[in-house]
Write a protein that holds these residues in place. Structure first.
Motif, PDB file in Angstrom:
ATOM      1  N   GLU A  53     -73.387 -11.563 -13.133  1.00 55.45           N
ATOM      2  CA  GLU A  53     -74.527 -12.288 -13.682  1.00 55.45           C
ATOM      3  C   GLU A  53     -75.470 -12.731 -12.555  1.00 55.45           C
ATOM      4  N   ILE A  54     -76.784 -12.585 -12.798  1.00 54.48           N
ATOM      5  CA  ILE A  54     -77.781 -13.080 -11.856  1.00 54.48           C
ATOM      6  C   ILE A  54     -77.843 -14.599 -11.998  1.00 54.48           C
ATOM      7  N   VAL A  55     -77.464 -15.311 -10.933  1.00 55.54           N
ATOM      8  CA  VAL A  55     -77.435 -16.773 -10.999  1.00 55.54           C
ATOM      9  C   VAL A  55     -78.607 -17.412 -10.262  1.00 55.54           C
ATOM     10  N   LYS A  56     -79.345 -16.634  -9.482  1.00 61.82           N
ATOM     11  CA  LYS A  56     -80.455 -17.205  -8.727  1.00 61.82           C
ATOM     12  C   LYS A  56     -81.499 -16.139  -8.445  1.00 61.82           C
ATOM     13  N   VAL A  57     -82.764 -16.523  -8.567  1.00 62.15           N
ATOM     14  CA  VAL A  57     -83.888 -15.663  -8.198  1.00 62.15           C
ATOM     15  C   VAL A  57     -84.797 -16.475  -7.278  1.00 62.15           C
ATOM     16  N   ALA A  58     -85.143 -15.919  -6.125  1.00 56.76           N
ATOM     17  CA  ALA A  58     -85.979 -16.632  -5.161  1.00 56.76           C
ATOM     18  C   ALA A  58     -87.387 -16.829  -5.708  1.00 56.76           C
ATOM     19  N   PRO A  59     -88.044 -17.959  -5.396  1.00 54.55           N
ATOM     20  CA  PRO A  59     -89.414 -18.210  -5.883  1.00 54.55           C
ATOM     21  C   PRO A  59     -90.404 -17.134  -5.440  1.00 54.55           C
ATOM     22  N   GLY A  60     -90.171 -16.545  -4.257  1.00 50.69           N
ATOM     23  CA  GLY A  60     -91.101 -15.530  -3.767  1.00 50.69           C
ATOM     24  C   GLY A  60     -90.852 -14.148  -4.323  1.00 50.69           C
ATOM     25  N   PHE A  61     -89.759 -14.017  -5.129  1.00 50.75           N
ATOM     26  CA  PHE A  61     -89.436 -12.708  -5.702  1.00 50.75           C
ATOM     27  C   PHE A  61     -90.222 -12.518  -6.995  1.00 50.75           C
ATOM     28  N   VAL A  62     -91.531 -12.347  -6.838  1.00 45.38           N
ATOM     29  CA  VAL A  62     -92.436 -12.129  -7.966  1.00 45.38           C
ATOM     30  C   VAL A  62     -93.381 -10.987  -7.591  1.00 45.38           C
ATOM     31  N   ARG A  63     -93.950 -10.352  -8.564  1.00 48.84           N
ATOM     32  CA  ARG A  63     -94.880  -9.250  -8.305  1.00 48.84           C
ATOM     33  C   ARG A  63     -96.058  -9.740  -7.461  1.00 48.84           C
ATOM     34  N   GLY A  64     -96.284  -9.064  -6.342  1.00 51.18           N
ATOM     35  CA  GLY A  64     -97.358  -9.456  -5.439  1.00 51.18           C
ATOM     36  C   GLY A  64     -96.915 -10.396  -4.340  1.00 51.18           C
ATOM     37  N   GLY A  65     -95.655 -10.874  -4.383  1.00 53.87           N
ATOM     38  CA  GLY A  65     -95.172 -11.772  -3.349  1.00 53.87           C
ATOM     39  C   GLY A  65     -94.893 -11.037  -2.043  1.00 53.87           C
ATOM     40  N   LEU A  66     -95.064 -11.738  -0.955  1.00 56.49           N
ATOM     41  CA  LEU A  66     -94.772 -11.198   0.367  1.00 56.49           C
ATOM     42  C   LEU A  66     -93.515 -11.862   0.905  1.00 56.49           C
ATOM     43  N   VAL A  67     -92.547 -11.056   1.330  1.00 55.92           N
ATOM     44  CA  VAL A  67     -91.284 -11.585   1.834  1.00 55.92           C
ATOM     45  C   VAL A  67     -90.988 -10.959   3.188  1.00 55.92           C
ATOM     46  N   LYS A  68     -90.166 -11.663   3.969  1.00 51.13           N
ATOM     47  CA  LYS A  68     -89.770 -11.189   5.287  1.00 51.13           C
ATOM     48  C   LYS A  68     -88.427 -10.458   5.202  1.00 51.13           C
ATOM     49  N   LYS A  69     -88.193  -9.597   6.173  1.00 46.17           N
ATOM     50  CA  LYS A  69     -86.920  -8.884   6.239  1.00 46.17           C
ATOM     51  C   LYS A  69     -85.773  -9.882   6.305  1.00 46.17           C
ATOM     52  N   GLY A  70     -84.733  -9.688   5.453  1.00 46.37           N
ATOM     53  CA  GLY A  70     -83.572 -10.568   5.425  1.00 46.37           C
ATOM     54  C   GLY A  70     -83.682 -11.719   4.440  1.00 46.37           C
TER      55      GLY A  70
ATOM     56  N   ILE B 116     -78.998 -10.053  -2.989  1.00 43.70           N
ATOM     57  CA  ILE B 116     -80.034  -9.028  -2.931  1.00 43.70           C
ATOM     58  C   ILE B 116     -81.010  -9.446  -1.826  1.00 43.70           C
ATOM     59  N   ILE B 117     -81.004  -8.684  -0.726  1.00 39.43           N
ATOM     60  CA  ILE B 117     -81.746  -9.039   0.481  1.00 39.43           C
ATOM     61  C   ILE B 117     -82.930  -8.084   0.665  1.00 39.43           C
ATOM     62  N   ALA B 118     -84.067  -8.614   1.142  1.00 41.83           N
ATOM     63  CA  ALA B 118     -85.218  -7.761   1.455  1.00 41.83           C
ATOM     64  C   ALA B 118     -84.864  -6.860   2.638  1.00 41.83           C
ATOM     65  N   PRO B 119     -84.976  -5.522   2.480  1.00 39.75           N
ATOM     66  CA  PRO B 119     -84.573  -4.616   3.561  1.00 39.75           C
ATOM     67  C   PRO B 119     -85.591  -4.545   4.699  1.00 39.75           C
ATOM     68  N   PHE B 120     -86.817  -5.017   4.445  1.00 41.28           N
ATOM     69  CA  PHE B 120     -87.881  -5.029   5.461  1.00 41.28           C
ATOM     70  C   PHE B 120     -88.957  -6.005   5.002  1.00 41.28           C
ATOM     71  N   ASP B 121     -89.915  -6.282   5.890  1.00 43.32           N
ATOM     72  CA  ASP B 121     -91.062  -7.090   5.470  1.00 43.32           C
ATOM     73  C   ASP B 121     -91.731  -6.354   4.319  1.00 43.32           C
ATOM     74  N   ALA B 122     -91.855  -7.020   3.181  1.00 46.46           N
ATOM     75  CA  ALA B 122     -92.200  -6.261   1.982  1.00 46.46           C
ATOM     76  C   ALA B 122     -93.153  -7.015   1.072  1.00 46.46           C
ATOM     77  N   LEU B 123     -93.871  -6.209   0.299  1.00 44.12           N
ATOM     78  CA  LEU B 123     -94.662  -6.690  -0.830  1.00 44.12           C
ATOM     79  C   LEU B 123     -93.872  -6.364  -2.091  1.00 44.12           C
ATOM     80  N   ILE B 124     -93.674  -7.357  -2.949  1.00 42.44           N
ATOM     81  CA  ILE B 124     -92.910  -7.135  -4.178  1.00 42.44           C
ATOM     82  C   ILE B 124     -93.795  -6.375  -5.165  1.00 42.44           C
ATOM     83  N   ALA B 125     -93.367  -5.143  -5.488  1.00 39.88           N
ATOM     84  CA  ALA B 125     -94.127  -4.326  -6.440  1.00 39.88           C
ATOM     85  C   ALA B 125     -93.682  -4.568  -7.868  1.00 39.88           C
ATOM     86  N   GLY B 126     -92.479  -5.130  -8.058  1.00 42.18           N
ATOM     87  CA  GLY B 126     -91.991  -5.399  -9.415  1.00 42.18           C
ATOM     88  C   GLY B 126     -90.621  -6.041  -9.376  1.00 42.18           C
ATOM     89  N   ARG B 127     -90.292  -6.814 -10.410  1.00 44.53           N
ATOM     90  CA  ARG B 127     -88.986  -7.453 -10.539  1.00 44.53           C
ATOM     91  C   ARG B 127     -88.458  -7.160 -11.926  1.00 44.53           C
TER      92      ARG B 127
END
Length: 399
Positions: A79-96, A183-194
């Protein structure tokens, strides 16, 4: 009684009167005005040739895309118990960065069990090794003959050692499964979809989301095969200037040709070069340059060959690779070497010299060597330079 003129004399009288009248008219006629001799040579307009170093460019267009696009898939179930606030379409996240968390409870239990199995296997191996040493000591007390492997319990020791290695592998697998609940960001990324939300149950292979690498962007640039000759080394590592209009304002970015795709497209017959842009979203840059969003349609100017001396002339003035010049008040033709036709102009590298006067107006019947005259404005502008010393300036008061 009126005087009658004989009919035979009448024609002569009329003739004499006509001559007298003509003589009167001629006597009072004004002398014709003298007119200045007209210039028979046709007037032409000219443009002075200026040779200078020139850099050829090749223009293309394309869409900006991420170099890497990755679908994030669940590698463990839960079960998915947590979703990061930045994990949204268009969000920018750092590697790791943590994007989502699968319930880790079951995997923490499995890791504890694997560690317990490892401890038990190590204890069994230590026991078997001790028993083997005891058996060897007892054998030496009884006889001096060579003992067998079975007597020294070596097979049992090998079996215990294998159990230890298997338990160690179990611990590694359980640790890895526990890590995979994050679920970890594999690189500096733009979220294209969740694709998930808190409470979603994810099986192995369930799509979590899609991310695009923002460390590098790419643009596929179609180039006609005949344009490649204007690029050094087929354009590889050539600088590129990208331009686009965003919000009614023009912006520019620098890029580099990283590679080509090695084939000619079957449909368009174009050769594709790939330009790379570093840090298009300015995550690691302190400059205030406008970010370059993925999906932007850009125009690219690829830097090509360097010409030491060249001139750009209107293409319409070329006739069989010849250009008309105004030389010593006459029409002269010179054969030129055309490197490239570029829109309405042509680039010439040989056949012209600095200061040559290129005729820009049309001639109805041009014949080489015919006399020409400059238009008034052109004549004033293109007076030949003189090397005579200027006369000294005198003071009016002393003269």
């Amino acid at each position: 009684m009126p005087l009658r003129v004989p009919r035979a004399v009448l024609p002569f009288v009329v003739l004499i009167a006509a001559i007298a009248l003509f003589a009167v008219f001629m006597a009072f006629k004004k002398a014709p005005e003298k007119k200045e001799d007209k210039q028979e040579a046709p007037f032409v307009s000219v443009e002075r040739i200026e040779l200078h170093p020139m850099t050829l460019t090749v223009t293309s267009q394309g869409l900006v895309k991420a170099k890497y696009e990755t679908d994030l898939l669940a590698q463990v179930s839960g079960e998915i118990v947590k979703v990061a606030p930045g994990f949204v379409r268009g969000g920018l996240v750092k590697k790791g960065d943590l994007l989502a968390q699968i319930d880790p409870f079951n995997y923490e239990v499995k890791l504890q069990q694997a560690r317990a199995n490892l401890a038990s296997a190590r204890a069994s191996f230590i026991l078997e090794r001790a028993q083997g040493k005891v058996a060897e000591a007892e054998w030496e007390k009884i006889t001096s003959a060579e003992p067998s492997d079975l007597g020294l319990r070596k097979p049992q020791q090998e079996q215990a050692l294998a159990a230890v290695k298997a338990a160690e592998a179990g611990v590694k697998q359980a640790s890895k499964d526990l890590e995979r609940t994050k679920i970890i960001a594999p690189f500096d990324a733009l979220i294209a979809g969740r694709s998930v939300s808190p409470g979603t149950f994810a099986n192995i292979g369930t799509s979590i989301g899609r991310v695009m690498d923002v460390s590098k962007a790419e643009v596929r640039l179609p180039v006609p095969s005949n344009e490649l000759e204007f690029l050094e080394g087929d354009g590889i590592q050539a600088p590129v200037e990208l331009s686009a209009t965003l919000g009614n304002q023009a912006y520019r970015w620098n890029a580099t040709i990283a590679r080509d795709e090695g084939v000619v497209d079957d449909n368009s017959r174009m050769f594709y070069l790939v330009a790379e842009i570093s840090d298009p979203y300015n995550l690691h840059s302190s400059s205030k340059q406008k970010r370059l969003p993925f999906g932007t349609y850009v125009t690219a100017e690829i830097t090509g060959r360097q010409l030491a001396s060249a001139a750009e002339v209107p293409r319409s003035l070329l006739r069989d690779d010849k250009i008309a010049l105004f030389s010593d008040d006459k029409l002269a033709y010179t054969t030129v070497e055309v490197v490239r036709h570029q829109g309405k102009n042509s680039i010439v590298t040989a056949g012209l010299s600095n200061g040559d006067m290129m005729i820009t107006s049309s001639l109805q019947y041009p014949i080489e060597g015919m006399s020409l005259a400059l238009e008034k404005d052109a004549a004033a502008e293109y007076q030949p330079l003189t090397t005579a010393e200027p006369s000294p300036v005198t003071d009016d008061k002393e003269s």
